[in-house]
Design a protein around this motif. Structure first.
Motif, PDB file in Angstrom:
ATOM      1  N   VAL A 220       7.321  -2.060  -5.656  1.00 35.92           N
ATOM      2  CA  VAL A 220       6.110  -2.796  -5.181  1.00 35.92           C
ATOM      3  C   VAL A 220       6.096  -4.186  -5.705  1.00 35.92           C
ATOM      4  CG1 VAL A 220       3.713  -2.709  -5.900  1.00 35.92           C
ATOM      5  CG2 VAL A 220       4.791  -0.612  -5.672  1.00 35.92           C
ATOM      6  N   ASN A 221       5.651  -5.005  -4.826  1.00 32.18           N
ATOM      7  CA  ASN A 221       5.334  -6.391  -5.282  1.00 32.18           C
ATOM      8  C   ASN A 221       3.870  -6.647  -5.469  1.00 32.18           C
ATOM      9  OD1 ASN A 221       4.691  -9.175  -4.853  1.00 32.18           O
ATOM     10  ND2 ASN A 221       6.627  -9.515  -3.683  1.00 32.18           N
ATOM     11  N   HIS A 222       3.648  -6.803  -6.642  1.00 35.10           N
ATOM     12  CA  HIS A 222       2.247  -6.931  -7.190  1.00 35.10           C
ATOM     13  C   HIS A 222       1.619  -8.269  -6.690  1.00 35.10           C
ATOM     14  CE1 HIS A 222       2.200  -3.012  -9.342  1.00 35.10           C
ATOM     15  NE2 HIS A 222       3.530  -3.400  -9.602  1.00 35.10           N
ATOM     16  N   GLU A 223       2.350  -9.054  -6.474  1.00 35.22           N
ATOM     17  CA  GLU A 223       1.524 -10.427  -6.158  1.00 35.22           C
ATOM     18  C   GLU A 223       1.050 -10.369  -4.701  1.00 35.22           C
ATOM     19  OE1 GLU A 223       0.954 -14.531  -6.330  1.00 35.22           O
ATOM     20  OE2 GLU A 223       1.307 -13.276  -7.898  1.00 35.22           O
TER      21      GLU A 223
ATOM     22  N   ALA B  55       5.601  -8.935 -14.678  1.00 36.02           N
ATOM     23  CA  ALA B  55       4.262  -8.633 -14.262  1.00 36.02           C
ATOM     24  C   ALA B  55       4.407  -8.594 -12.468  1.00 36.02           C
ATOM     25  CB  ALA B  55       3.210  -9.790 -14.341  1.00 36.02           C
ATOM     26  N   TYR B  56       5.551  -9.001 -12.138  1.00 33.30           N
ATOM     27  CA  TYR B  56       5.778  -9.066 -10.640  1.00 33.30           C
ATOM     28  C   TYR B  56       6.206  -7.838  -9.727  1.00 33.30           C
ATOM     29  CZ  TYR B  56       5.727 -12.460  -6.725  1.00 33.30           C
ATOM     30  OH  TYR B  56       5.764 -13.080  -5.757  1.00 33.30           O
ATOM     31  N   HIS B  57       7.145  -7.139 -10.341  1.00 28.22           N
ATOM     32  CA  HIS B  57       7.575  -6.115  -9.782  1.00 28.22           C
ATOM     33  C   HIS B  57       7.591  -4.692 -10.438  1.00 28.22           C
ATOM     34  CE1 HIS B  57       9.553  -9.412  -7.276  1.00 28.22           C
ATOM     35  NE2 HIS B  57       9.361  -8.475  -6.184  1.00 28.22           N
ATOM     36  N   SER B  58       7.785  -3.770  -9.688  1.00 28.99           N
ATOM     37  CA  SER B  58       7.840  -2.460 -10.499  1.00 28.99           C
ATOM     38  C   SER B  58       8.407  -1.393  -9.450  1.00 28.99           C
ATOM     39  CB  SER B  58       6.294  -1.958 -10.541  1.00 28.99           C
ATOM     40  OG  SER B  58       5.458  -1.535  -9.549  1.00 28.99           O
TER      41      SER B  58
ATOM     42  N   SER C 118       0.874  -7.043  -3.304  1.00 29.53           N
ATOM     43  CA  SER C 118       0.320  -5.547  -3.207  1.00 29.53           C
ATOM     44  C   SER C 118       1.098  -4.565  -1.998  1.00 29.53           C
ATOM     45  CB  SER C 118      -0.875  -5.591  -2.800  1.00 29.53           C
ATOM     46  OG  SER C 118      -1.698  -6.160  -3.883  1.00 29.53           O
ATOM     47  N   LEU C 119       2.408  -4.977  -1.752  1.00 30.25           N
ATOM     48  CA  LEU C 119       3.237  -4.374  -0.579  1.00 30.25           C
ATOM     49  C   LEU C 119       4.027  -3.487  -1.344  1.00 30.25           C
ATOM     50  CD1 LEU C 119       3.798  -7.350   1.839  1.00 30.25           C
ATOM     51  CD2 LEU C 119       2.083  -5.345   1.938  1.00 30.25           C
ATOM     52  N   ALA C 120       4.172  -2.232  -0.936  1.00 36.75           N
ATOM     53  CA  ALA C 120       5.162  -1.262  -1.397  1.00 36.75           C
ATOM     54  C   ALA C 120       6.296  -1.082  -0.505  1.00 36.75           C
ATOM     55  CB  ALA C 120       4.514  -0.016  -1.479  1.00 36.75           C
ATOM     56  N   PHE C 121       7.296  -1.435  -0.606  1.00 33.34           N
ATOM     57  CA  PHE C 121       8.675  -1.305  -0.028  1.00 33.34           C
ATOM     58  C   PHE C 121       9.603  -0.285  -0.271  1.00 33.34           C
ATOM     59  CE2 PHE C 121       7.471  -5.728  -0.226  1.00 33.34           C
ATOM     60  CZ  PHE C 121       7.654  -6.100   0.755  1.00 33.34           C
ATOM     61  N   TYR C 122      10.179   0.411   0.605  1.00 32.26           N
ATOM     62  CA  TYR C 122      10.844   1.589   0.405  1.00 32.26           C
ATOM     63  C   TYR C 122      12.069   1.730   1.608  1.00 32.26           C
ATOM     64  CZ  TYR C 122       7.254   3.627   3.344  1.00 32.26           C
ATOM     65  OH  TYR C 122       6.081   3.848   4.271  1.00 32.26           O
ATOM     66  N   PRO C 123      13.092   2.394   1.478  1.00 33.22           N
ATOM     67  CA  PRO C 123      14.179   2.414   2.363  1.00 33.22           C
ATOM     68  C   PRO C 123      13.570   3.000   3.640  1.00 33.22           C
ATOM     69  CG  PRO C 123      15.118   3.597   0.276  1.00 33.22           C
ATOM     70  CD  PRO C 123      13.556   3.231   0.301  1.00 33.22           C
ATOM     71  N   GLY C 124      14.087   2.440   4.976  1.00 31.16           N
ATOM     72  CA  GLY C 124      13.694   2.859   6.401  1.00 31.16           C
ATOM     73  C   GLY C 124      14.395   4.199   6.469  1.00 31.16           C
TER      74      GLY C 124
ATOM     75  N   ILE D 116     -10.667   5.883  -7.250  1.00 30.12           N
ATOM     76  CA  ILE D 116      -9.348   5.810  -7.987  1.00 30.12           C
ATOM     77  C   ILE D 116      -8.166   5.344  -6.892  1.00 30.12           C
ATOM     78  CG2 ILE D 116      -7.486   7.022  -9.133  1.00 30.12           C
ATOM     79  CD1 ILE D 116      -9.838   9.003 -10.176  1.00 30.12           C
ATOM     80  N   GLN D 117      -7.913   4.035  -7.225  1.00 32.77           N
ATOM     81  CA  GLN D 117      -6.839   3.494  -6.177  1.00 32.77           C
ATOM     82  C   GLN D 117      -5.554   3.791  -6.966  1.00 32.77           C
ATOM     83  OE1 GLN D 117      -7.192   1.685  -3.266  1.00 32.77           O
ATOM     84  NE2 GLN D 117      -4.926   2.140  -3.298  1.00 32.77           N
ATOM     85  N   PHE D 118      -4.526   4.620  -6.191  1.00 37.45           N
ATOM     86  CA  PHE D 118      -3.396   5.012  -6.792  1.00 37.45           C
ATOM     87  C   PHE D 118      -2.313   3.619  -6.782  1.00 37.45           C
ATOM     88  CE2 PHE D 118      -4.498   9.064  -4.823  1.00 37.45           C
ATOM     89  CZ  PHE D 118      -5.143   9.454  -5.731  1.00 37.45           C
ATOM     90  N   GLU D 119      -1.455   3.445  -8.018  1.00 31.59           N
ATOM     91  CA  GLU D 119      -0.748   2.494  -7.988  1.00 31.59           C
ATOM     92  C   GLU D 119       0.515   2.548  -7.097  1.00 31.59           C
ATOM     93  OE1 GLU D 119       2.094  -0.082 -11.457  1.00 31.59           O
ATOM     94  OE2 GLU D 119       1.310   2.148 -11.837  1.00 31.59           O
ATOM     95  N   TYR D 120       0.790   3.762  -6.903  1.00 34.34           N
ATOM     96  CA  TYR D 120       1.722   4.222  -5.772  1.00 34.34           C
ATOM     97  C   TYR D 120       1.345   5.074  -4.753  1.00 34.34           C
ATOM     98  CZ  TYR D 120       4.860   1.936  -9.143  1.00 34.34           C
ATOM     99  OH  TYR D 120       5.387   1.023 -10.366  1.00 34.34           O
ATOM    100  N   GLN D 121       1.323   4.847  -3.421  1.00 37.73           N
ATOM    101  CA  GLN D 121       0.880   6.021  -2.528  1.00 37.73           C
ATOM    102  C   GLN D 121       1.395   7.125  -2.783  1.00 37.73           C
ATOM    103  OE1 GLN D 121       2.007   2.882  -1.814  1.00 37.73           O
ATOM    104  NE2 GLN D 121       2.677   2.923   0.140  1.00 37.73           N
ATOM    105  N   ILE D 122       0.962   8.498  -2.565  1.00 36.00           N
ATOM    106  CA  ILE D 122       1.635   9.527  -2.754  1.00 36.00           C
ATOM    107  C   ILE D 122       1.682  10.389  -1.856  1.00 36.00           C
ATOM    108  CG2 ILE D 122       1.198  11.975  -3.948  1.00 36.00           C
ATOM    109  CD1 ILE D 122      -1.060  10.570  -5.705  1.00 36.00           C
ATOM    110  N   TYR D 123       3.044  10.659  -1.265  1.00 39.23           N
ATOM    111  CA  TYR D 123       3.495  11.314   0.030  1.00 39.23           C
ATOM    112  C   TYR D 123       3.703  12.663  -0.349  1.00 39.23           C
ATOM    113  CZ  TYR D 123       4.478   6.695   2.308  1.00 39.23           C
ATOM    114  OH  TYR D 123       4.203   5.348   2.766  1.00 39.23           O
ATOM    115  N   LEU D 124       2.931  13.429   0.396  1.00 33.43           N
ATOM    116  CA  LEU D 124       2.986  15.128   0.136  1.00 33.43           C
ATOM    117  C   LEU D 124       3.406  15.534   1.449  1.00 33.43           C
ATOM    118  CD1 LEU D 124       0.032  15.699  -2.086  1.00 33.43           C
ATOM    119  CD2 LEU D 124       2.440  15.668  -2.679  1.00 33.43           C
TER     120      LEU D 124
END
Length: 430
Positions: free
Chosen positions: A162-165, A148-151, A167-173, A271-279
């Motif tokens: 994503v750390n659901h505790e 229930a913590y990460h996805s 609500s921060l989304a991490f990705y490579p810089g 509608i709040q997306f679980e992961y932000q959508i980059y287009l």
């Protein structure tokens, strides 16, 4: 038993000498055929929902198992006692005497249950949105939840952890890519994000109540943008809730939001997306909202800017993919991409001038730090100067001389809010 295949998948099993195979179609139908050994070509199960134990095979065999094409679950193992694969209320007996059963609820969710201390306990849930294994691993459309913590999830032109505790989304810089056939290399880039979240009306304001269109359209952003949420207004009841889906131009589904809360005509839905959508500005996304139970596209309030398309309010941030280092001597920084951005130039020599032609329009202050470095990751970085523009639109010009052999200059923008683009130029000095 404890081995499963589902929904049209196949598996080929090698049966050891003297062993049997137990097969139970827990849900749907199956096909089973002997493909090697003395009984090669024998069809054991031919598109029916009945199972059993087959063998033993004194000299071994190879058997191909195929589950039914839709909503099917096939259980199998080698060396067990006979099993009746027709599911009844009592369930089936697996290894060690454990009792299992598969049930299908009216909500369209299929549950695999195990009897523990006299009570049936869910150990797996499956529907068209994914599979959940108790509380350990959950799969969804473009996502994998670890407890229930990460996805890990897909946001079209990004992949996030994503750390659901928090609500921060991490990705490579820094991203680097190449085509799967090796023919094309993509220059490494880092992603600079607009500082402030923007609420925009790409097709608003909404039309009058009762003016409706099907919620299905093609989205092509005019700028690179990350999408975080969207607001819609329903024009018909959705008693079983709704499903928001995004697909690529090629038909690949990369985002699905499902909410089974009953909705009424006239409801405003955020509608709040679980992961932000980059287009990117060149991307195409096909968007639709449907009834959760029937899959029929829902009718929603029309917008007033784009004829025939639904009203929508979005929260977005612009982004810029900046090459890891710039082998050019000028850079235009778009408006809004103004804080905590990093730009690295390949130096034209050890004597050079760093200047701007336009400054940062609208910025009361624009603070930057300038470093010399031996590599694009700021290896051996040394601070050269701190630059502060004290008035809106102030240009700047600084001359530098660094050690011979220094290869890179890194400019880090640390503060300031701009309303227009800024042009920065790096030029060699004699």
């Amino acid at each position: 038993m404890s081995n499963f295949i589902r929904n049209g998948h196949s598996i080929s099993l090698s049966i050891p000498n003297g062993h049997s195979i137990a097969i139970a179609p827990l849900l749907g139908i199956a096909w089973v055929v002997v493909t090697a050994g003395v009984d090669r070509g024998q069809v054991l199960i031919n598109g029916v929902s009945e199972g059993g134990t087959f063998g033993p095979y004194p000299s071994g065999a190879v058997i191909l198992l195929t589950s039914g094409p839709a909503e099917s679950l096939l259980d199998f193992d080698v060396g067990l006692t006979p099993v009746n694969g027709v599911m009844a209320g009592g369930g089936i007996t697996g290894s060690g005497g454990a009792l299992y059963r598969q049930i299908a609820n009216s909500d369209g969710i299929f549950r695999l249950q195990k009897k523990i201390n006299g009570a049936w306990v869910d150990i797996q849930e499956s529907d068209e949105d994914g599979t959940e294994l108790a509380t350990s691993v959950t799969t969804g459309v473009g996502s994998l939840h670890l407890g229930a913590y990460h996805s890990i999830g897909s946001g079209c032109q990004n992949v996030m952890f994503v750390n659901h505790e928090t609500s921060l989304a991490f990705y490579p810089g820094v991203w680097q890519a190449e085509s799967v056939d090796g023919a094309t290399l993509v220059e490494p880039v880092s992603r600079a994000l607009q500082l402030n979240l923007q609420l925009t009306l790409p097709n608003g304001p909404p039309a009058a109540a009762g003016v409706s269109v099907p919620y299905a359209f093609t989205l092509t952003p005019t700028v690179n943008a990350a999408f975080y949420s969207v607001r819609i207004i329903l024009e018909e009841n959705a008693p079983k809730g709704l499903v928001w889906v995004a697909k690529s131009a090629g038909g690949r589904e990369f985002m699905r939001y499902k909410n089974e809360t009953p909705r009424l005509s006239g409801d405003t839905v955020d509608i709040q997306f679980e992961y932000q959508i980059y287009l990117r500005a060149v991307d195409v996304a096909n968007i639709s909202v449907s009834h959760a139970d029937t899959g029929v596209v829902i009718r929603a309030r029309a917008g007033t800017t784009i004829p025939g398309e639904p009203y929508r309010r979005t929260s977005t941030r612009r982004f810029l993919d900046v090459p890891l280092y710039l082998d050019v001597q000028s850079l235009v920084i778009p408006a809004g991409l103004d804080s905590a951005a990093q730009y690295t130039f390949k130096l034209p020599g050890n004597r050079f001038r760093l200047r701007s032609t336009t400054g940062f329009p609208g910025a009361a202050t624009s603070n930057m730090r300038v470093f010399e470095a031996n590599g694009p990751f700021m290896e051996g970085a040394v601070l050269l100067a701190a630059i502060t523009a004290t008035a809106p639109g102030d240009p700047f010009s600084y001359d530098f001389e660094v050690a011979v052999g220094t290869k890179f200059l890194t400019l880090i923008k640390t503060s300031g809010t701009s309303t227009g683009p800024a042009t920065i130029i790096l030029e060699a000095l004699p």
